[in-house]
Design a protein around this motif. Structure first.
Motif, PDB file in Angstrom:
ATOM      1  N   ILE A 157       0.858  -1.183   0.000  1.00 27.03           N
ATOM      2  CA  ILE A 157       0.000   0.000   0.000  1.00 27.03           C
ATOM      3  C   ILE A 157       0.894   1.233   0.000  1.00 27.03           C
ATOM      4  O   ILE A 157       1.514   1.576   1.009  1.00 27.03           O
ATOM      5  CB  ILE A 157      -0.949   0.031   1.213  1.00 27.03           C
ATOM      6  N   GLY A 158       0.984   1.892  -1.142  1.00 30.05           N
ATOM      7  CA  GLY A 158       1.759   3.120  -1.270  1.00 30.05           C
ATOM      8  C   GLY A 158       0.887   4.229  -1.812  1.00 30.05           C
ATOM      9  O   GLY A 158      -0.179   3.988  -2.393  1.00 30.05           O
ATOM     10  N   PHE A 159       1.331   5.465  -1.630  1.00 23.09           N
ATOM     11  CA  PHE A 159       0.523   6.620  -2.005  1.00 23.09           C
ATOM     12  C   PHE A 159       1.366   7.622  -2.783  1.00 23.09           C
ATOM     13  O   PHE A 159       2.536   7.855  -2.467  1.00 23.09           O
ATOM     14  CB  PHE A 159      -0.057   7.291  -0.764  1.00 23.09           C
ATOM     15  N   ALA A 160       0.747   8.221  -3.789  1.00 20.02           N
ATOM     16  CA  ALA A 160       1.404   9.230  -4.613  1.00 20.02           C
ATOM     17  C   ALA A 160       0.501  10.455  -4.743  1.00 20.02           C
ATOM     18  O   ALA A 160      -0.724  10.327  -4.836  1.00 20.02           O
ATOM     19  CB  ALA A 160       1.733   8.670  -5.990  1.00 20.02           C
ATOM     20  N   ILE A 161       1.122  11.630  -4.760  1.00 13.63           N
ATOM     21  CA  ILE A 161       0.387  12.873  -4.980  1.00 13.63           C
ATOM     22  C   ILE A 161       0.031  12.940  -6.459  1.00 13.63           C
ATOM     23  O   ILE A 161       0.907  12.812  -7.315  1.00 13.63           O
ATOM     24  CB  ILE A 161       1.250  14.085  -4.603  1.00 13.63           C
ATOM     25  N   PRO A 162      -1.238  13.132  -6.817  1.00 18.36           N
ATOM     26  CA  PRO A 162      -1.603  13.134  -8.235  1.00 18.36           C
ATOM     27  C   PRO A 162      -0.930  14.273  -8.991  1.00 18.36           C
ATOM     28  O   PRO A 162      -0.732  15.365  -8.461  1.00 18.36           O
ATOM     29  CB  PRO A 162      -3.124  13.286  -8.217  1.00 18.36           C
ATOM     30  N   SER A 163      -0.577  14.006 -10.253  1.00 17.80           N
ATOM     31  CA  SER A 163       0.194  14.968 -11.032  1.00 17.80           C
ATOM     32  C   SER A 163      -0.542  16.284 -11.253  1.00 17.80           C
ATOM     33  O   SER A 163       0.095  17.334 -11.349  1.00 17.80           O
ATOM     34  CB  SER A 163       0.573  14.356 -12.387  1.00 17.80           C
ATOM     35  N   ASN A 164      -1.861  16.262 -11.316  1.00 11.80           N
ATOM     36  CA  ASN A 164      -2.589  17.524 -11.513  1.00 11.80           C
ATOM     37  C   ASN A 164      -2.427  18.444 -10.310  1.00 11.80           C
ATOM     38  O   ASN A 164      -2.349  19.669 -10.460  1.00 11.80           O
ATOM     39  CB  ASN A 164      -4.064  17.255 -11.790  1.00 11.80           C
ATOM     40  N   MET A 165      -2.377  17.880  -9.108  1.00  8.60           N
ATOM     41  CA  MET A 165      -2.112  18.681  -7.926  1.00  8.60           C
ATOM     42  C   MET A 165      -0.678  19.204  -7.956  1.00  8.60           C
ATOM     43  O   MET A 165      -0.409  20.366  -7.621  1.00  8.60           O
ATOM     44  CB  MET A 165      -2.360  17.857  -6.656  1.00  8.60           C
ATOM     45  N   VAL A 166       0.252  18.362  -8.392  1.00 15.04           N
ATOM     46  CA  VAL A 166       1.662  18.754  -8.481  1.00 15.04           C
ATOM     47  C   VAL A 166       1.834  19.916  -9.465  1.00 15.04           C
ATOM     48  O   VAL A 166       2.571  20.873  -9.202  1.00 15.04           O
ATOM     49  CB  VAL A 166       2.525  17.555  -8.906  1.00 15.04           C
ATOM     50  N   GLN A 244     -13.249  18.806  -3.274  1.00 12.67           N
ATOM     51  CA  GLN A 244     -12.243  19.597  -2.580  1.00 12.67           C
ATOM     52  C   GLN A 244     -10.960  19.690  -3.402  1.00 12.67           C
ATOM     53  O   GLN A 244     -10.395  20.776  -3.570  1.00 12.67           O
ATOM     54  CB  GLN A 244     -11.917  18.983  -1.218  1.00 12.67           C
ATOM     55  N   THR A 245     -10.509  18.551  -3.940  1.00 13.01           N
ATOM     56  CA  THR A 245      -9.278  18.537  -4.721  1.00 13.01           C
ATOM     57  C   THR A 245      -9.408  19.406  -5.965  1.00 13.01           C
ATOM     58  O   THR A 245      -8.504  20.166  -6.312  1.00 13.01           O
ATOM     59  CB  THR A 245      -8.915  17.097  -5.116  1.00 13.01           C
ATOM     60  N   LEU A 246     -10.542  19.286  -6.645  1.00  7.65           N
ATOM     61  CA  LEU A 246     -10.742  20.081  -7.861  1.00  7.65           C
ATOM     62  C   LEU A 246     -10.687  21.571  -7.553  1.00  7.65           C
ATOM     63  O   LEU A 246     -10.075  22.355  -8.287  1.00  7.65           O
ATOM     64  CB  LEU A 246     -12.078  19.713  -8.506  1.00  7.65           C
ATOM     65  N   VAL A 247     -11.309  21.994  -6.444  1.00  9.89           N
ATOM     66  CA  VAL A 247     -11.358  23.421  -6.109  1.00  9.89           C
ATOM     67  C   VAL A 247      -9.972  23.942  -5.740  1.00  9.89           C
ATOM     68  O   VAL A 247      -9.530  24.978  -6.234  1.00  9.89           O
ATOM     69  CB  VAL A 247     -12.354  23.667  -4.953  1.00  9.89           C
ATOM     70  N   ILE A 248      -9.247  23.234  -4.882  1.00 12.73           N
ATOM     71  CA  ILE A 248      -7.951  23.758  -4.436  1.00 12.73           C
ATOM     72  C   ILE A 248      -6.901  23.711  -5.541  1.00 12.73           C
ATOM     73  O   ILE A 248      -5.921  24.455  -5.485  1.00 12.73           O
ATOM     74  CB  ILE A 248      -7.431  23.015  -3.182  1.00 12.73           C
ATOM     75  N   ASP A 249      -7.106  22.846  -6.550  1.00 12.67           N
ATOM     76  CA  ASP A 249      -6.167  22.769  -7.657  1.00 12.67           C
ATOM     77  C   ASP A 249      -6.490  23.766  -8.776  1.00 12.67           C
ATOM     78  O   ASP A 249      -5.848  23.757  -9.826  1.00 12.67           O
ATOM     79  CB  ASP A 249      -6.138  21.352  -8.254  1.00 12.67           C
ATOM     80  N   THR A 250      -7.493  24.597  -8.553  1.00 10.27           N
ATOM     81  CA  THR A 250      -7.902  25.591  -9.548  1.00 10.27           C
ATOM     82  C   THR A 250      -7.510  26.977  -9.062  1.00 10.27           C
ATOM     83  O   THR A 250      -7.664  27.298  -7.872  1.00 10.27           O
ATOM     84  CB  THR A 250      -9.418  25.522  -9.781  1.00 10.27           C
ATOM     85  N   GLY A 389     -23.432   9.782   9.776  1.00 10.75           N
ATOM     86  CA  GLY A 389     -22.893  11.016   9.194  1.00 10.75           C
ATOM     87  C   GLY A 389     -21.614  10.759   8.454  1.00 10.75           C
ATOM     88  O   GLY A 389     -21.320   9.652   8.062  1.00 10.75           O
ATOM     89  N   GLY A 390     -20.803  11.818   8.248  1.00  9.34           N
ATOM     90  CA  GLY A 390     -19.561  11.678   7.513  1.00  9.34           C
ATOM     91  C   GLY A 390     -18.675  12.877   7.702  1.00  9.34           C
ATOM     92  O   GLY A 390     -18.982  13.778   8.473  1.00  9.34           O
ATOM     93  N   ASP A 391     -17.546  12.883   6.990  1.00  7.64           N
ATOM     94  CA  ASP A 391     -16.574  13.961   7.101  1.00  7.64           C
ATOM     95  C   ASP A 391     -17.076  15.222   6.415  1.00  7.64           C
ATOM     96  O   ASP A 391     -17.748  15.168   5.404  1.00  7.64           O
ATOM     97  CB  ASP A 391     -15.264  13.558   6.423  1.00  7.64           C
ATOM     98  N   ASP A 392     -16.732  16.380   6.960  1.00  5.60           N
ATOM     99  CA  ASP A 392     -17.029  17.661   6.353  1.00  5.60           C
ATOM    100  C   ASP A 392     -15.736  18.349   5.988  1.00  5.60           C
ATOM    101  O   ASP A 392     -14.732  18.227   6.679  1.00  5.60           O
ATOM    102  CB  ASP A 392     -17.797  18.569   7.333  1.00  5.60           C
ATOM    103  N   GLU A 393     -15.759  19.109   4.898  1.00  3.84           N
ATOM    104  CA  GLU A 393     -14.577  19.824   4.447  1.00  3.84           C
ATOM    105  C   GLU A 393     -14.987  21.210   4.016  1.00  3.84           C
ATOM    106  O   GLU A 393     -16.053  21.405   3.441  1.00  3.84           O
ATOM    107  CB  GLU A 393     -13.916  19.080   3.270  1.00  3.84           C
ATOM    108  N   SER A 394     -14.141  22.195   4.334  1.00  2.40           N
ATOM    109  CA  SER A 394     -14.417  23.563   3.925  1.00  2.40           C
ATOM    110  C   SER A 394     -13.743  23.844   2.601  1.00  2.40           C
ATOM    111  O   SER A 394     -12.581  23.525   2.399  1.00  2.40           O
ATOM    112  CB  SER A 394     -13.904  24.540   4.989  1.00  2.40           C
ATOM    113  N   GLN A 395     -14.508  24.470   1.696  1.00  3.71           N
ATOM    114  CA  GLN A 395     -14.000  24.792   0.365  1.00  3.71           C
ATOM    115  C   GLN A 395     -14.041  26.291   0.139  1.00  3.71           C
ATOM    116  O   GLN A 395     -15.037  26.914   0.350  1.00  3.71           O
ATOM    117  CB  GLN A 395     -14.852  24.098  -0.709  1.00  3.71           C
TER     118      GLN A 395
END
Length: 395
Positions: A157-166, A244-250, A389-395
């Motif tokens: 189990i390994g993790f990579a930062i997606p290239s669009n975020m990079v 969240q990812t789409l918004v912060i990467d824009t 319920g579930g997780d909340d995130e601020s955008q």
């Protein structure tokens, strides 16, 4: 001394790596696969994504292109490049195991590509590459086992930062040395079956808007609590983490078209993103359980400020209950906001990640060690009714 990997992304000598590889470096030496060495200089770093950019002066530098990580699919073949354990240049092969993974660090933006291509210490900062030779991620973390000399090693189990975020982070760091992120001005959370029925959504795909910041970009565009975002600029939104990812990467100032459901009726809203405030947490409430004995309990890490505020001794470690469903088994057992959970079923809880793991295993009667205002006590939680319920995130 620290050892890591990186990838040269253009002929000007810019190299992408992990922030944690270079964070405490006084000198940086870059060794290429052709045995040439260069002195590296830090251009900028972003701890919230663990991306850093360094620069070397050289000629005829080999480069790798950054691909589009949004095209990745589970099952795609990928290869991890790097120098594990200082053994020398190494390539491992595997598959994309999952997308949009999080390790629940509230101080970081996480939407990792999960892979079973072997990633070990020394691989950090190296590229994850698709079969077309494009960099689709930067290797950053693993679920550790035990390796040579007691070092962490790979368990599949390994993790990579997606290239669009990079791409977004690197572009800002090279341009100005700091990263600006898009801001929607809403608080979002996931959908479960019950919420989907309440808001007349046919399935659980999408991001539910829990609240809208007055005067923010979403408010100005007409977004309302209870809206469910199903698409953004034509891209299907599977969950709140993806939005969240789409918004912060824009970039701030970019117009984004959102397809939403409002009480089951489709609508289109066009929002011009603002700039995300620097003091806004990456994840507001990262550790909330939706099932089991601890469902409805939301926690955060115990910071020095919270420790002082709650009167918790320095000898106590754990996570703080930041929100609690009044219908949850934990609330019925007498737990309150501000309580510190030290252990679950006699296993210490030292972080939100540990809470998530242990709470997910807590199906039957569950023993908690709790500290309230400096006084410790044991509490038994019996599974019962309660909303989910579930997780909340601020955008």
């Amino acid at each position: 001394h620290a050892l890591g990997s990186g990838v040269i992304v253009n002929s000007d000598g810019y190299i992408v790596t992990n922030n944690h590889v270079i964070a405490h470096a006084s000198d940086i030496e870059v060794l290429l696969s052709d045995k040439r060495t260069f002195k590296g200089k830090v251009v900028g770093a972003d701890p919230q994504t663990d991306v850093a950019v360094i620069k070397v002066q050289g000629r005829d530098l080999p480069t790798a292109s950054l691909g589009d990580s949004s095209n990745l699919r589970v099952g795609d073949t990928v290869m991890a490049f790097g120098e594990p354990f200082g053994l020398g240049f190494t390539v491992t092969r595997g598959s994309v195991s999952a997308l949009s993974r999080s390790l629940y660090d509230p101080n970081k933006f996480e939407s990792f590509v999960q892979t079973d291509a072997a990633i070990n210490p020394g691989n950090s900062g190296g590229p994850l590459v698709n079969v077309r030779g494009q960099v689709v991620g930067i290797n950053t973390a693993i679920v550790p086992g035990q390796g040579p000399g007691g070092e962490s090693s790979f368990l599949g189990i390994g993790f990579a930062i997606p290239s669009n975020m990079v791409k977004h982070v690197m572009g800002d760091l090279v341009k100005s040395g700091k990263v600006t992120r898009g801001y929607l001005g809403v608080k979002i959370g996931p959908l479960d079956d019950k919420l989907a029925r309440q808001f007349h959504v046919p399935d659980t795909a999408g991001a539910l808007i829990d609240s809208v910041t007055p005067g923010g970009p979403g408010d100005k565009a007409g977004l309302k609590p209870g809206d469910v975002v199903r698409k953004a600029d034509g891209q299907t939104i599977e969950d709140s983490s993806q939005l969240q990812t789409l918004v912060i990467d824009t970039n701030p100032g970019t117009p984004v078209t959102l397809d939403i459901l409002r009480d089951g009726k489709p609508m289109t809203v066009r929002v011009t993103l603002g700039e995300r405030p620097a003091d806004l947490a990456a994840t507001v409430v990262p550790g909330r359980q939706s099932e089991g004995a601890l469902r409805g309990v939301t926690v955060q890490n115990l910071t020095p400020a919270l420790r002082d505020q709650l009167g918790i001794p320095s000898s106590v470690s754990g996570v703080v209950i930041s929100d609690l469903d009044s219908n949850s088994p934990a609330a019925q057992a007498g737990l309150q906001q501000g309580d510190v959970i030290e252990s679950i079923n006699r296993h210490p809880v030292e972080s939100v990640a540990a809470f998530n793991r242990l709470a997910a295993e807590a199906k039957g009667e569950t023993l908690l060690q709790v500290n309230r205002g400096g006084e410790g006590q044991f509490v038994v939680i019996s599974p019962g009714g309660g909303e989910q319920g579930g997780d909340d995130e601020s955008q």
